[in-house]
Design an enzyme around this catalytic site. Structure first.
Site, PDB file in Angstrom:
ATOM      1  N   LYS A  57     -15.870 -61.390  34.980  1.00 44.23           N
ATOM      2  CA  LYS A  57     -16.511 -60.225  35.426  1.00 44.23           C
ATOM      3  C   LYS A  57     -17.171 -60.132  36.828  1.00 44.23           C
ATOM      4  O   LYS A  57     -16.836 -59.352  37.512  1.00 44.23           O
ATOM      5  CB  LYS A  57     -17.617 -59.570  34.360  1.00 44.23           C
ATOM      6  CG  LYS A  57     -17.185 -59.559  32.801  1.00 44.23           C
ATOM      7  CD  LYS A  57     -15.962 -58.401  32.769  1.00 44.23           C
ATOM      8  CE  LYS A  57     -15.282 -58.475  31.146  1.00 44.23           C
ATOM      9  NZ  LYS A  57     -15.985 -58.880  30.124  1.00 44.23           N
ATOM     10  N   ASP A 111     -25.636 -62.878  25.781  1.00 50.09           N
ATOM     11  CA  ASP A 111     -24.414 -62.611  26.438  1.00 50.09           C
ATOM     12  C   ASP A 111     -24.400 -61.864  27.530  1.00 50.09           C
ATOM     13  O   ASP A 111     -24.683 -60.564  27.675  1.00 50.09           O
ATOM     14  CB  ASP A 111     -23.389 -61.968  25.294  1.00 50.09           C
ATOM     15  CG  ASP A 111     -22.129 -61.640  25.982  1.00 50.09           C
ATOM     16  OD1 ASP A 111     -21.779 -62.019  27.032  1.00 50.09           O
ATOM     17  OD2 ASP A 111     -21.238 -61.060  25.320  1.00 50.09           O
ATOM     18  N   TRP A 161     -19.448 -54.948  22.502  1.00 47.44           N
ATOM     19  CA  TRP A 161     -19.274 -56.679  22.471  1.00 47.44           C
ATOM     20  C   TRP A 161     -20.234 -57.150  21.665  1.00 47.44           C
ATOM     21  O   TRP A 161     -19.982 -58.211  20.902  1.00 47.44           O
ATOM     22  CB  TRP A 161     -19.717 -57.098  24.064  1.00 47.44           C
ATOM     23  CG  TRP A 161     -18.502 -56.913  24.834  1.00 47.44           C
ATOM     24  CD1 TRP A 161     -18.331 -55.827  25.825  1.00 47.44           C
ATOM     25  CD2 TRP A 161     -17.111 -57.483  24.687  1.00 47.44           C
ATOM     26  NE1 TRP A 161     -17.058 -55.850  26.592  1.00 47.44           N
ATOM     27  CE2 TRP A 161     -16.384 -56.823  25.429  1.00 47.44           C
ATOM     28  CE3 TRP A 161     -16.361 -58.272  23.801  1.00 47.44           C
ATOM     29  CZ2 TRP A 161     -15.069 -56.966  25.877  1.00 47.44           C
ATOM     30  CZ3 TRP A 161     -15.247 -58.698  24.245  1.00 47.44           C
ATOM     31  CH2 TRP A 161     -14.526 -58.048  24.996  1.00 47.44           C
TER      32      TRP A 161
HETATM   33  C1  LIG Z   1     -15.698 -59.179  28.806  1.00 44.18           C
HETATM   34  C2  LIG Z   1     -17.004 -59.502  27.735  1.00 44.18           C
HETATM   35  C3  LIG Z   1     -16.727 -60.410  26.629  1.00 44.18           C
HETATM   36  C4  LIG Z   1     -15.510 -61.105  26.505  1.00 44.18           C
HETATM   37  O1  LIG Z   1     -15.082 -62.130  27.190  1.00 44.18           O
HETATM   38  P1  LIG Z   1     -14.024 -63.029  27.125  1.00 44.18           P
HETATM   39  O2  LIG Z   1     -14.158 -64.067  28.218  1.00 44.18           O
HETATM   40  O3  LIG Z   1     -12.577 -62.008  27.499  1.00 44.18           O
HETATM   41  O4  LIG Z   1     -14.137 -63.723  25.745  1.00 44.18           O
HETATM   42  C5  LIG Z   1     -17.817 -60.553  26.054  1.00 44.18           C
HETATM   43  N1  LIG Z   1     -18.834 -60.083  26.139  1.00 44.18           N
HETATM   44  C6  LIG Z   1     -19.331 -58.981  27.233  1.00 44.18           C
HETATM   45  C7  LIG Z   1     -20.271 -58.349  27.547  1.00 44.18           C
HETATM   46  C8  LIG Z   1     -17.939 -58.567  28.051  1.00 44.18           C
HETATM   47  O5  LIG Z   1     -18.211 -57.939  29.117  1.00 44.18           O
END
Ligand SMILES: *Cc1c(COP(=O)(O)O)cnc(C)c1O
Length: 369
Positions: free
Chosen positions: A202, A178, A108
């Site tokens: 998530k 993030d 990511w």
């Molecule tokens: C799933 C995820 C993303 C992407 O998320 P989206 O909402 O699908 O754009 C980005 N960073 C991390 C750490 C993730 O687990």
């Protein structure tokens, strides 16, 4: 398939969208035809109605309470997923004097870096690739930073299953995080962070909303000019996430999940303790298997959310997956870039599901050792 089978809930180890608390799903079901007091479903009412305003305000307040957020942090519900934040952060905050520093700690982070490079120069502060993305940088790595637009980290790398066990301190340079796959899994030293973003699907709700926690001092450092309206944090803050129609249903569920966290679980210290115990049960099973199961991440950086592990061969991994599925464990296939298995055990994942998986793992090893 009989109705009984079709309605049976499995142990859901999906990495995202992922498991939600059963009481929340039940409440959503109960309210689906008619939101109490509204005379219509939450899917059918105006986001400007007083019923809906109470929902979005409640979601915001729950997040404030859980994180103990000081007044000068904004809480936003945006769209476009965490992936849009990969662009939005540099578009708003990457200034021309100096670099944006990125910790390259997994798949990511790699994606975030790719987007940032389209906006301005990127400094790779630390790179975990040579080490196979099995760890995070140590705290002293962040002492090297004294200038630049911001430092970006990924607090939990969902695919590799590595997680920061501490809150980095970046001094006067803003820290951006993030936190998509570990948002609200533990208390944070919130003062260390200028911006935190997380796709809801998530750990906090269904897909559709992205939560952003933004410090006002950082917002005032916005440098992006003439940004597309929906990519401008100042406009999103001014409109209180209601500049246009927000992801109404997703926010509605987030309100319930965060209320569950607060009231049923008892807050972030309580969920952290529960998460720590769940992960420990699973990692202990891996570590006590005489090398039959091998964890991907280095011990100190093991994720409490995504437990990644391998078996002695790919054949055995396939067999494991097949038999796990037959035994009502779903979503255990690892990401293709890492291979093997991944058990995502987010906040809402029940401890008894981890115990059941461990039993299954022991049995599988006995039969296939
Ligand atoms: C799933 C995820 C993303 C992407 O998320 P989206 O909402 O699908 O754009 C980005 N960073 C991390 C750490 C993730 O687990």
């Amino acid at each position: 398939m009989t109705t009984a089978q079709a309605q049976k809930r499995v142990y859901n180890f999906s990495a995202g969208p992922a498991v939600l608390p059963v009481p929340v799903l039940q409440e959503v079901k109960d309210e689906m035809m008619c939101l109490p007091g509204a005379g219509a479903s939450v899917l059918e009412i105006s986001h400007r109605s007083k019923d809906y305003e109470a929902i979005i305000e409640g979601a915001r307040q729950n997040i404030r309470d859980l994180l103990d957020l000081p007044e000068d942090y904004h809480v936003l519900f945006l769209q476009g997923g965490a992936t849009t934040q990969f662009s939005m952060v540099p578009m708003n905050f990457h200034h021309s004097e100096g670099q944006a520093h990125y910790v390259r700690c997994g798949a990511w982070a790699v994606k975030a870096i790719k987007e940032a490079k389209k906006v301005g120069p990127v400094d790779i502060l630390w790179d975990g690739e040579a080490g196979g993305f099995k760890e995070m940088p140590t705290a002293d790595v962040f002492n090297k930073v004294s200038s630049g637009s911001y430092v970006h980290i990924t607090s939990n790398e969902t695919i590799e299953g590595v997680e920061f066990p501490y809150d980095p301190s970046t001094g006067s340079v803003p820290l951006v995080c993030d936190a998509s796959s570990d948002f609200l899994h533990r208390k944070l030293d919130i003062k260390n962070y200028s911006l935190i973003y997380a796709g809801a699907q998530k750990n906090v709700g269904p897909a559709g909303a992205t939560i952003v926690i933004l410090h006002d001092d950082f917002l005032q450092k916005q440098v992006g000019k003439n940004l597309p309206t929906m990519l401008d944090y100042k406009i999103m803050v001014k409109g209180e996430s209601m500049h246009n129609t927000p992801p109404a249903f997703s926010i509605y569920v987030i309100e319930k999940v965060t209320r569950w966290l607060k009231e049923e679980i008892g807050g972030l210290d309580a969920i952290y303790e529960r998460n720590r115990k769940k992960a420990q049960v699973l990692y202990d099973a891996i570590d006590s298997s005489d090398g039959y199961y091998r964890g991907h991440a280095k011990l100190e950086y093991r994720s409490l959310m995504n437990v990644t592990f391998r078996l002695p061969s790919e054949e055995l991994e396939k067999k494991f997956l097949k038999e796990a599925t037959e035994n009502d464990f779903s979503g255990l296939k690892g990401h293709r870039s890492v291979g093997g298995l991944r058990a995502s055990i987010y906040n809402a994942f029940p401890p008894e599901g981890v115990d059941a998986l461990v039993e299954f793992m022991k049995e599988f090893q006995k039969n296939n050792g």
